[in-house]
Write an enzyme that holds these catalytic residues in place. Structure first.
Site, PDB file in Angstrom:
ATOM      1  N   GLY A 157      47.410  45.393  44.073  1.00 55.34           N
ATOM      2  CA  GLY A 157      47.317  46.838  44.324  1.00 55.34           C
ATOM      3  C   GLY A 157      46.538  47.121  45.597  1.00 55.34           C
ATOM      4  CB  VAL A 167      38.907  39.312  58.171  1.00 54.33           C
ATOM      5  CG1 VAL A 167      39.552  37.947  58.345  1.00 54.33           C
ATOM      6  CG2 VAL A 167      38.358  39.464  56.753  1.00 54.33           C
ATOM      7  NE  ARG A 224      50.610  44.125  41.123  1.00 54.25           N
ATOM      8  CZ  ARG A 224      50.231  45.372  41.411  1.00 54.25           C
ATOM      9  NH1 ARG A 224      51.111  46.261  41.810  1.00 54.25           N
ATOM     10  NH2 ARG A 224      48.957  45.734  41.300  1.00 54.25           N
ATOM     11  CG  ASP A 240      41.168  38.519  37.543  1.00 58.95           C
ATOM     12  OD1 ASP A 240      40.062  37.978  37.653  1.00 58.95           O
ATOM     13  OD2 ASP A 240      42.039  38.151  36.739  1.00 58.95           O
ATOM     14  N   GLY A 241      44.184  38.994  39.937  1.00 60.55           N
ATOM     15  CA  GLY A 241      45.436  38.252  39.982  1.00 60.55           C
ATOM     16  C   GLY A 241      45.583  37.485  41.290  1.00 60.55           C
ATOM     17  CB  SER A 242      45.088  38.551  44.812  1.00 56.88           C
ATOM     18  OG  SER A 242      45.914  39.672  44.660  1.00 56.88           O
ATOM     19  CB  THR A 257      40.729  46.226  42.856  1.00 55.46           C
ATOM     20  OG1 THR A 257      41.031  47.062  41.737  1.00 55.46           O
ATOM     21  CG2 THR A 257      39.495  45.420  42.502  1.00 55.46           C
ATOM     22  CG  ASP A 291      41.499  49.158  38.717  1.00 55.21           C
ATOM     23  OD1 ASP A 291      41.638  50.378  38.853  1.00 55.21           O
ATOM     24  OD2 ASP A 291      42.446  48.360  38.631  1.00 55.21           O
ATOM     25  CG  ASP A 302      39.331  45.316  37.287  1.00 53.48           C
ATOM     26  OD1 ASP A 302      39.266  45.047  38.505  1.00 53.48           O
ATOM     27  OD2 ASP A 302      40.407  45.359  36.674  1.00 53.48           O
ATOM     28  NE  ARG A 312      44.217  46.550  37.080  1.00 47.54           N
ATOM     29  CZ  ARG A 312      44.527  45.512  37.828  1.00 47.54           C
ATOM     30  NH1 ARG A 312      45.755  45.069  37.862  1.00 47.54           N
ATOM     31  NH2 ARG A 312      43.620  44.905  38.541  1.00 47.54           N
ATOM     32  CB  ALA A 364      33.265  64.604  31.860  1.00 48.10           C
ATOM     33  NE  ARG A 380      47.603  74.887  29.955  1.00 49.18           N
ATOM     34  CZ  ARG A 380      47.370  75.775  28.990  1.00 49.18           C
ATOM     35  NH1 ARG A 380      46.793  75.415  27.878  1.00 49.18           N
ATOM     36  NH2 ARG A 380      47.712  77.044  29.153  1.00 49.18           N
TER      37      ARG A 380
END
Ligand code: ADP
Length: 333
Positions: free
Chosen positions: A23, A35, A84, A115-117, A138, A140, A142, A184, A199, A257
Site C-alpha cells: 500500500g 535514499v 502487489r 509487513d508483507g513487503s 504504511t 497503519d 502496525d 486494517r 470522539a 449516519r
C-alpha cells in the site's frame, strides 16, 4: 534526537536500488528522495525500481540522479509506483529477482513498504544472500520493531480534519455519526483519531466494545445534555463494520449516519512529521547498508533510530499502548 548512523569509508563504489511495495503512504516520496540523495552524497550509484517486486521481475530499473528526485518531498503517493506481486511468493521467482539485481550491477536493495513487503525482502536475503533493508512506509503504523511508520501522522491528520468538519454537521443536526477510519486489523489510526478528535467512543479491534456499551455511552452523554455523538470505528479485517453497527444501533432505537473515510486517508501531501521521519529513515537505511548491515528494517524506538532484524519484524503484531486505551476511555466520559 534522531541520529543517522555513521557511514564507514567505502572501499568500492556501491550500487544501490530502491523500490516501494504494498500500500502507498504519504511520505514515501520523501523517503525515496532521501535514499537517493544520501546514497549519491556517499559516492553510490543509485537506481529506482518501478512497481515494486513486479517491476523488479520485469527488470524495470532506472538510474536515478539528484534531479530525478527533485520537487517530490511534498507529494503524496510514490513516484516509483507500487504493486502487489503474487509471483514473489514463489522461491524460484525470488531467486530470479536476485539474479536480475546482480545482472544490473546492484549490490543492495532498499524496500519501502509494510509487513508483507518486508516478508518478501527477508526471504530474498535468506535464500539468496542479497542484502536488503526495509523502511516502514504504511499509514497503519502496525509494524513491529518501530514506534512510528511513514504516512501514519499524515493519515491521522487527514482523518482528524474530516472529523472536525463532520462534528459541525453532527452538532447542528443533533446526530450520531459513525466514522470509519483505516488501519486494517490494528487500531492505531482509530485510537489516535479518536483521542485527537474528541470522539465520544471508539470501536477498535483491541477494545472489544459491545453495542450495549455504545448505547450506554450515548445515553450517558445525552443525560449530560449532549445532543450529538462522534463514534470512531476502526475498519478491522472485515469491510462494512460501521454499516453493521449502524444497523445494530437502529435496532436499539438510535439513528446513526455512517461516513467511511476510506482512501482519502492514504493520499495527500505528507505532514512535516512524516517528511522528517522519511528523510531520517531513508538516509539511515543507506547508512546501515553501507556499514554492511542488512536483512533488517530501520525504525524509531523512543526517539532513536534503530535497526531491527526482519526476523523480529515480519509476522509480529504490534499492540496499541494500553495506557492510551485507558486515556481514551477517561477522556470520553
Ligand atoms: P504491505 O507491504 O503494505 O504489507 P502486502 O502485504 O500486500 O503489503 O505485500 C506487498 C508485497 O510483498 C506482496 O504483493 C508480495 O509481492 C510481497 N509479499 C508479501 N508477503 C510475502 C510472502 N509471504 N512471501 C513473499 N513475498 C511476499
Amino acid at each position: 534526537m534522531l541520529t543517522i548512523p555513521e557511514v564507514p569509508k567505502q572501499k568500492k563504489r556501491r550500487s544501490l536500488a530502491v523500490l516501494t511495495s504494498g500500500g502507498d503512504a504519504p511520505g514515501m516520496n520523501a523517503a525515496i528522495r532521501s535514499v537517493v540523495r544520501f546514497g549519491l552524497s556517499h559516492g553510490c550509484r543509485m537506481h529506482g525500481i518501478s512497481k515494486g517486486y513486479s517491476g523488479l521481475l520485469e527488470g524495470n530499473i532506472t538510474p536515478l540522479e539528484s534531479t530525478s528526485v527533485a520537487n517530490i518531498i511534498q507529494r503524496g503517493g510514490t513516484i516509483l509506483k507500487t504493486d502487489r506481486c503474487e509471483a514473489f511468493f514463489q522461491r524460484a521467482t525470488r531467486r530470479e529477482a536476485a539474479n536480475i539485481l546482480i545482472r544490473n550491477g546492484i549490490d543492495g536493495l532498499v524496500v519501502i513498504g509494510g509487513d508483507g513487503s518486508f516478508t518478501g525482502a527477508h526471504l530474498l536475503e535468506n535464500e539468496t544472500g542479497f542484502p536488503t533493508i526495509g523502511i516502514p512506509g504504511t499509514i497503519d503504523n502496525d509494524i513491529a520493531g518501530t514506534d512510528d511508520t511513514i504516512g501514519f501522522d499524515t493519515a491521522v491528520n487527514t482523518a482528524l480534519a474530516a472529523i472536525d468538519r463532520i462534528r459541525d454537521t453532527a452538532s447542528s443536526h443533533d446526530r450520531i455519526f459513525l466514522i470509519e477510519v483505516m488501519g486494517r486489523s490494528s487500531g492505531f489510526i482509530g485510537l489516535s483519531v479518536g483521542i485527537g478528535g474528541g470522539a465520544e467512543t471508539m470501536i477498535l479491534p483491541e477494545s472489544q466494545e459491545t453495542v450495549a456499551n455504545i448505547c450506554k455511552t450515548i445515553e450517558r452523554g445525552s443525560r449530560r445534555g449532549k445532543t450529538s455523538s462522534i463514534i470512531v470505528v476502526a475498519e478491522g479485517k472485515k469491510p462494512g463494520l460501521s454499516a453493521r453497527l449502524a444497523r445494530d444501533l437502529w435496532k436499539k432505537g438510535y439513528t446513526a449516519r455512517v461516513c467511511i473515510l476510506g482512501h482519502t486517508q492514504r493520499g495527500g501531501s505528507p505532514s512535516a512529521h512524516d517528511r522528517l521521519l522519511a528523510s531520517v529513515l531513508g538516509a539511515s537505511a543507506v547508512a546501515y547498508l553501507l556499514a554492511g548491515k542488512s536483512n533488517a528494517m530501520v525504525g524509531v524506538r523512543e526517539d532513536s533510530v534503530v535497526l531491527c532484524p526482519f526476523r523480529k519484524v515480519v509476522g509480529f503484531k504490534k499492540s496499541v499502548d494500553s495506557q492510551m486505551l485507558h486515556l481514551a476511555k477517561a477522556l470520553s466520559l
